[in-house]
Scaffold this motif. Structure first.
Motif, PDB file in Angstrom:
ATOM      1  N   GLN A 129     108.626 -13.246  26.604  1.00  0.00           N
ATOM      2  CA  GLN A 129     108.461 -14.585  26.023  1.00  0.00           C
ATOM      3  C   GLN A 129     108.245 -14.492  24.508  1.00  0.00           C
ATOM      4  O   GLN A 129     108.741 -15.333  23.754  1.00  0.00           O
ATOM      5  CB  GLN A 129     107.302 -15.307  26.698  1.00  0.00           C
ATOM      6  N   ALA A 130     107.527 -13.482  24.065  1.00  0.00           N
ATOM      7  CA  ALA A 130     107.330 -13.290  22.622  1.00  0.00           C
ATOM      8  C   ALA A 130     108.655 -12.948  21.948  1.00  0.00           C
ATOM      9  O   ALA A 130     108.938 -13.424  20.841  1.00  0.00           O
ATOM     10  CB  ALA A 130     106.303 -12.188  22.376  1.00  0.00           C
ATOM     11  N   LYS A 131     109.480 -12.141  22.608  1.00  0.00           N
ATOM     12  CA  LYS A 131     110.791 -11.808  22.043  1.00  0.00           C
ATOM     13  C   LYS A 131     111.659 -13.057  21.919  1.00  0.00           C
ATOM     14  O   LYS A 131     112.409 -13.198  20.955  1.00  0.00           O
ATOM     15  CB  LYS A 131     111.500 -10.773  22.922  1.00  0.00           C
ATOM     16  N   LYS A 132     111.548 -13.951  22.910  1.00  0.00           N
ATOM     17  CA  LYS A 132     112.322 -15.190  22.859  1.00  0.00           C
ATOM     18  C   LYS A 132     111.898 -16.017  21.643  1.00  0.00           C
ATOM     19  O   LYS A 132     112.737 -16.594  20.960  1.00  0.00           O
ATOM     20  CB  LYS A 132     112.110 -15.987  24.143  1.00  0.00           C
ATOM     21  N   GLY A 133     110.610 -16.079  21.379  1.00  0.00           N
ATOM     22  CA  GLY A 133     110.126 -16.810  20.211  1.00  0.00           C
ATOM     23  C   GLY A 133     110.607 -16.199  18.909  1.00  0.00           C
ATOM     24  O   GLY A 133     110.843 -16.912  17.927  1.00  0.00           O
ATOM     25  N   GLN A 134     110.789 -14.904  18.884  1.00  0.00           N
ATOM     26  CA  GLN A 134     111.261 -14.239  17.668  1.00  0.00           C
ATOM     27  C   GLN A 134     112.730 -14.512  17.408  1.00  0.00           C
ATOM     28  O   GLN A 134     113.185 -14.462  16.281  1.00  0.00           O
ATOM     29  CB  GLN A 134     111.028 -12.729  17.764  1.00  0.00           C
ATOM     30  N   VAL A 135     113.506 -14.806  18.453  1.00  0.00           N
ATOM     31  CA  VAL A 135     114.923 -15.114  18.268  1.00  0.00           C
ATOM     32  C   VAL A 135     115.062 -16.384  17.448  1.00  0.00           C
ATOM     33  O   VAL A 135     115.848 -16.459  16.518  1.00  0.00           O
ATOM     34  CB  VAL A 135     115.636 -15.276  19.638  1.00  0.00           C
ATOM     35  N   GLU A 172     121.485 -14.898  22.039  1.00  0.00           N
ATOM     36  CA  GLU A 172     120.222 -14.158  22.125  1.00  0.00           C
ATOM     37  C   GLU A 172     119.171 -14.940  22.914  1.00  0.00           C
ATOM     38  O   GLU A 172     118.379 -14.348  23.653  1.00  0.00           O
ATOM     39  CB  GLU A 172     119.711 -13.827  20.727  1.00  0.00           C
ATOM     40  N   LEU A 173     119.171 -16.274  22.771  1.00  0.00           N
ATOM     41  CA  LEU A 173     118.250 -17.087  23.569  1.00  0.00           C
ATOM     42  C   LEU A 173     118.579 -16.985  25.061  1.00  0.00           C
ATOM     43  O   LEU A 173     117.678 -16.878  25.904  1.00  0.00           O
ATOM     44  CB  LEU A 173     118.303 -18.552  23.132  1.00  0.00           C
ATOM     45  N   LYS A 174     119.865 -16.998  25.380  1.00  0.00           N
ATOM     46  CA  LYS A 174     120.280 -16.864  26.772  1.00  0.00           C
ATOM     47  C   LYS A 174     119.871 -15.495  27.319  1.00  0.00           C
ATOM     48  O   LYS A 174     119.369 -15.394  28.442  1.00  0.00           O
ATOM     49  CB  LYS A 174     121.793 -17.058  26.886  1.00  0.00           C
ATOM     50  N   ALA A 175     120.043 -14.449  26.527  1.00  0.00           N
ATOM     51  CA  ALA A 175     119.649 -13.102  26.948  1.00  0.00           C
ATOM     52  C   ALA A 175     118.130 -13.017  27.121  1.00  0.00           C
ATOM     53  O   ALA A 175     117.639 -12.379  28.057  1.00  0.00           O
ATOM     54  CB  ALA A 175     120.139 -12.071  25.931  1.00  0.00           C
ATOM     55  N   ALA A 218     116.034 -12.138  30.474  1.00  0.00           N
ATOM     56  CA  ALA A 218     115.025 -11.075  30.516  1.00  0.00           C
ATOM     57  C   ALA A 218     113.707 -11.596  31.082  1.00  0.00           C
ATOM     58  O   ALA A 218     113.028 -10.903  31.853  1.00  0.00           O
ATOM     59  CB  ALA A 218     114.821 -10.491  29.122  1.00  0.00           C
ATOM     60  N   ILE A 219     113.343 -12.826  30.716  1.00  0.00           N
ATOM     61  CA  ILE A 219     112.113 -13.433  31.257  1.00  0.00           C
ATOM     62  C   ILE A 219     112.254 -13.633  32.769  1.00  0.00           C
ATOM     63  O   ILE A 219     111.337 -13.316  33.530  1.00  0.00           O
ATOM     64  CB  ILE A 219     111.801 -14.763  30.546  1.00  0.00           C
ATOM     65  N   GLN A 220     113.396 -14.140  33.208  1.00  0.00           N
ATOM     66  CA  GLN A 220     113.618 -14.340  34.639  1.00  0.00           C
ATOM     67  C   GLN A 220     113.580 -13.019  35.396  1.00  0.00           C
ATOM     68  O   GLN A 220     113.031 -12.927  36.495  1.00  0.00           O
ATOM     69  CB  GLN A 220     114.949 -15.053  34.882  1.00  0.00           C
ATOM     70  N   SER A 221     114.128 -11.989  34.783  1.00  0.00           N
ATOM     71  CA  SER A 221     114.106 -10.661  35.407  1.00  0.00           C
ATOM     72  C   SER A 221     112.677 -10.138  35.521  1.00  0.00           C
ATOM     73  O   SER A 221     112.286  -9.589  36.560  1.00  0.00           O
ATOM     74  CB  SER A 221     114.965  -9.700  34.584  1.00  0.00           C
ATOM     75  N   ALA A 222     111.883 -10.320  34.476  1.00  0.00           N
ATOM     76  CA  ALA A 222     110.479  -9.875  34.504  1.00  0.00           C
ATOM     77  C   ALA A 222     109.686 -10.660  35.544  1.00  0.00           C
ATOM     78  O   ALA A 222     108.846 -10.103  36.255  1.00  0.00           O
ATOM     79  CB  ALA A 222     109.854 -10.020  33.121  1.00  0.00           C
ATOM     80  N   GLU A 223     109.959 -11.972  35.658  1.00  0.00           N
ATOM     81  CA  GLU A 223     109.272 -12.784  36.667  1.00  0.00           C
ATOM     82  C   GLU A 223     109.680 -12.372  38.076  1.00  0.00           C
ATOM     83  O   GLU A 223     108.845 -12.335  38.992  1.00  0.00           O
ATOM     84  CB  GLU A 223     109.561 -14.270  36.434  1.00  0.00           C
ATOM     85  N   ALA A 224     110.947 -12.028  38.271  1.00  0.00           N
ATOM     86  CA  ALA A 224     111.406 -11.560  39.585  1.00  0.00           C
ATOM     87  C   ALA A 224     110.754 -10.221  39.933  1.00  0.00           C
ATOM     88  O   ALA A 224     110.371  -9.996  41.089  1.00  0.00           O
ATOM     89  CB  ALA A 224     112.926 -11.427  39.594  1.00  0.00           C
TER      90      ALA A 224
END
Length: 195
Positions: A34-40, A80-83, A87-93
């Motif tokens: 989630q932090a990486k998403k904010g950095q995008v 990058e937002l889609k990626a 990644a967040i969905q993968s971590a949650e799974a």
């Protein structure tokens, strides 16, 4: 001595989930993604400009605020937002997989533990019954009212039940340690409910 508190399956699973190192790591992975998403989105710093004075008119006290945010190339930011979302969905799974694994492991360990507690309670009552039977037969033998063969048979039966109890108690201690490790509890203070 006060009775030990019962540990239900739901409480065991809850403790396992709260204390699991793997779940804690999965939570951290989600936060990191989630932090990486904010950095995008915040690729470059926001620029704020304030201008005061005569800008475009006769009034000498004009002022102007200007805020600029450079996002770079919009398609690359969207990609990058889609990626990042993926990644967040993968971590949650992965976290959900860890939770299911804990539920399964704790459930199996708890069932073995509770079953052995019930078995120990039953064997304890059987052992007491055999001990009373042996005591009665020994009194009859000593008074001459009963055969010595019955006393030997009763003692052998009692020793057999006592051996079963000791074996079950060893299994119970092993099951308790396994459950204790899964729940990450250092001070064990629980007993199993009779199932």
């Amino acid at each position: 001595t006060p009775a030990q508190p019962l540990l239900s399956l739901e409480e065991a699973v809850k403790l396992g989930m709260e204390n699991s190192y793997d779940v804690q790591q999965a939570d951290l992975a989600i936060q990191e993604e989630q932090a990486k998403k904010g950095q995008v989105v915040l690729r470059q710093p926001t620029q704020v400009t304030y201008t005061r004075g005569q800008i475009d008119g006769e009034v000498a006290s004009d002022y102007q605020w200007q805020i600029m945010q450079n996002l770079g190339s919009l398609p690359s930011v969207l990609y990058e937002l889609k990626a990042a979302r993926a990644a967040i969905q993968s971590a949650e799974a992965a976290r959900e997989t860890q939770l299911r694994e804990i539920r399964l492991q704790v459930g199996l360990a708890w069932n073995a533990w509770a079953s052995l507690e019930t078995q120990l309670t039953l064997l304890d009552s059987i052992q007491n019954a055999y001990m009373q039977r042996l005591d009665v037969i020994n009194r009859r033998v000593s008074s001459g009212a009963s055969d010595l063969f019955l006393a030997v048979q009763a003692e052998r039966d009692y020793l057999h039940v006592q051996t079963q109890y000791r074996l079950a108690f060893g299994d119970y201690q092993t099951a308790t340690r396994k459950l204790q490790e899964l729940l990450v509890i250092a001070d064990w203070k629980y007993r199993a409910p009779l199932v």
